[in-house]
Design a protein around this motif. Structure first.
Motif, short mmCIF file in Angstrom:
data_model
loop_
_atom_site.label_atom_id
_atom_site.label_comp_id
_atom_site.label_asym_id
_atom_site.label_seq_id
_atom_site.Cartn_x
_atom_site.Cartn_y
_atom_site.Cartn_z
N ASP A 45 60.38 15.25 27.63
CA ASP A 45 60.38 14.93 29.06
C ASP A 45 61.75 15.21 29.65
N ALA A 46 61.90 14.91 30.93
CA ALA A 46 63.12 15.23 31.67
C ALA A 46 64.35 14.52 31.12
N ARG A 47 64.18 13.38 30.45
CA ARG A 47 65.32 12.64 29.93
C ARG A 47 66.06 13.42 28.85
N SER A 48 65.39 14.40 28.25
CA SER A 48 66.02 15.18 27.18
C SER A 48 67.03 16.19 27.71
N GLY A 49 67.01 16.45 29.02
CA GLY A 49 67.87 17.49 29.58
C GLY A 49 67.21 18.85 29.51
N HIS A 50 66.75 19.24 28.34
CA HIS A 50 65.99 20.47 28.16
C HIS A 50 64.55 20.08 27.83
N TYR A 51 63.72 20.01 28.84
CA TYR A 51 62.34 19.63 28.59
C TYR A 51 61.42 20.83 28.70
N ALA A 52 60.24 20.68 28.18
CA ALA A 52 59.32 21.81 28.01
C ALA A 52 58.68 22.21 29.33
N VAL A 53 59.10 23.35 29.85
CA VAL A 53 58.52 23.93 31.06
C VAL A 53 58.26 25.41 30.79
N PRO A 54 57.05 25.89 30.98
CA PRO A 54 56.77 27.31 30.75
C PRO A 54 57.68 28.20 31.61
N ASN A 55 58.18 29.26 30.99
CA ASN A 55 59.02 30.27 31.64
C ASN A 55 60.40 29.76 32.05
N ARG A 56 60.80 28.61 31.56
CA ARG A 56 62.17 28.15 31.79
C ARG A 56 63.12 28.77 30.78
N TYR A 57 62.65 29.00 29.55
CA TYR A 57 63.51 29.42 28.46
C TYR A 57 63.27 30.88 28.10
N ARG A 58 64.27 31.47 27.48
CA ARG A 58 64.19 32.88 27.06
C ARG A 58 64.83 33.03 25.68
#
Length: 295
Positions: free
Chosen positions: A22-35
């Motif tokens: 979730d958002a508390r992690s700083g890097h949370y799972a969102v499609p197409n956010r990461y590369r």
């Protein structure tokens, strides 16, 4: 996010952020956010590329493929430098692949290949392929350790310049013992664990690729002949190479060029004996994936 300079701790990952729930992690799972930024000529990049394909994440986490041979004098990739600089002020190490970056911030999330693979599987994997099935984590970790310590490290020690006869003999014995154990485990089996492809299969397949395309050049002919006799292992390698998720990422020319550019080991008689004709067993659509190499 802290960074560890490669010069100070060459075996440590420069960045080790994690994708959280979730958002508390700083890097949370969102499609197409990461590369992903990968070269499949290196073992870690090849592992991540295969896992990414098995998980079916092409539309969730895009991949930028990098040249086999880095273009900077420090051994890093110039295209990755802005990500490293944004991730750590005055970062002094080389900008190495593999990298998982955050397109929102333009920073590196992680350079630690095992964490990257686990986060892709755990946060975005869905139900297409379960690389880490419940209850199999310890078995997967045991295979990873055997591949890393019993095969990769042993083969490197055996072929390293300056290795004494005694140390070389011990390294070769460790290598033979490890491969014998893996061969016995695969006898009559299709996969390493259970009846499905898991992260253990990705790990072992890449280890066998590296053994035959890189480490073989530094082993004597007798050792290579012994390794080639592990028929269950190499039959297993052929089967996986024929699967598109594996074989389409196998760029033998790129692996060779990276090896020649970086190699400091001793050439030995084993170099003339290829264990497996990888190209002959690569899936028909192997040309679908191309790296950005410029020869």
């Amino acid at each position: 996010m802290s960074a560890t300079p490669q010069a100070a701790r060459p075996s440590a990952p420069a960045f080790r952020g994690r994708i959280g729930r979730d958002a508390r992690s700083g890097h949370y799972a969102v499609p197409n956010r990461y590369r992903l930024h990968l070269t499949t000529a290196c073992a870690d990049g090849l592992r991540i590329a295969v896992a990414h394909s098995l998980l079916g994440l092409a539309d969730v986490c895009p991949v930028t493929f990098l040249p086999a041979v880095p273009d900077r004098a420090d051994g890093g990739h110039a295209v990755l430098r802005p990500l490293y600089d944004a991730g750590a002020h005055r970062y002094a190490g080389a900008a190495l692949a593999p990298v998982l970056s955050d397109d929102w911030s333009g920073r590196v999330v992680s350079t630690h290949a095992p964490d990257i693979t686990r986060d892709l599987a755990g946060r975005f994997g869905g139900c297409r392929t379960d690389l880490y099935p419940r209850g199999a984590e310890s078995e997967i970790e045991a295979v990873e350790r055997m591949c890393a310590e019993g095969v990769e490290d042993a083969a490197q020690r055996a072929g390293a310049p300056g290795t004494g006869p005694g140390e070389r003999a011990r390294a070769l014995e460790t290598l033979r013992t490890s491969l014998n154990a893996l061969d016995r485990r695969l006898d009559g089996r299709t996969h390493m664990l259970r009846d499905q492809i898991t992260a253990a299969d990705v790990e072992l397949w890449v280890t066998l690729v590296q053994l035959d395309t890189v480490h073989r050049h530094h082993l004597d002919a007798t050792t290579v002949e012994h390794l080639a006799g592990r028929t269950a292992l190499w039959s297993y390698a052929r089967r996986l190479t024929a699967r598109p998720a594996f074989g389409r990422h196998l760029d033998l020319d790129a692996i060779s060029r990276r090896h020649q550019a970086r190699c400091e080991g001793l050439e030995a008689a084993g170099a003339a004996v290829q264990i497996l004709d990888w190209a002959a067993h690569t899936a028909a659509d192997a040309t679908a994936v191309r790296t950005a190499d410029t020869r």
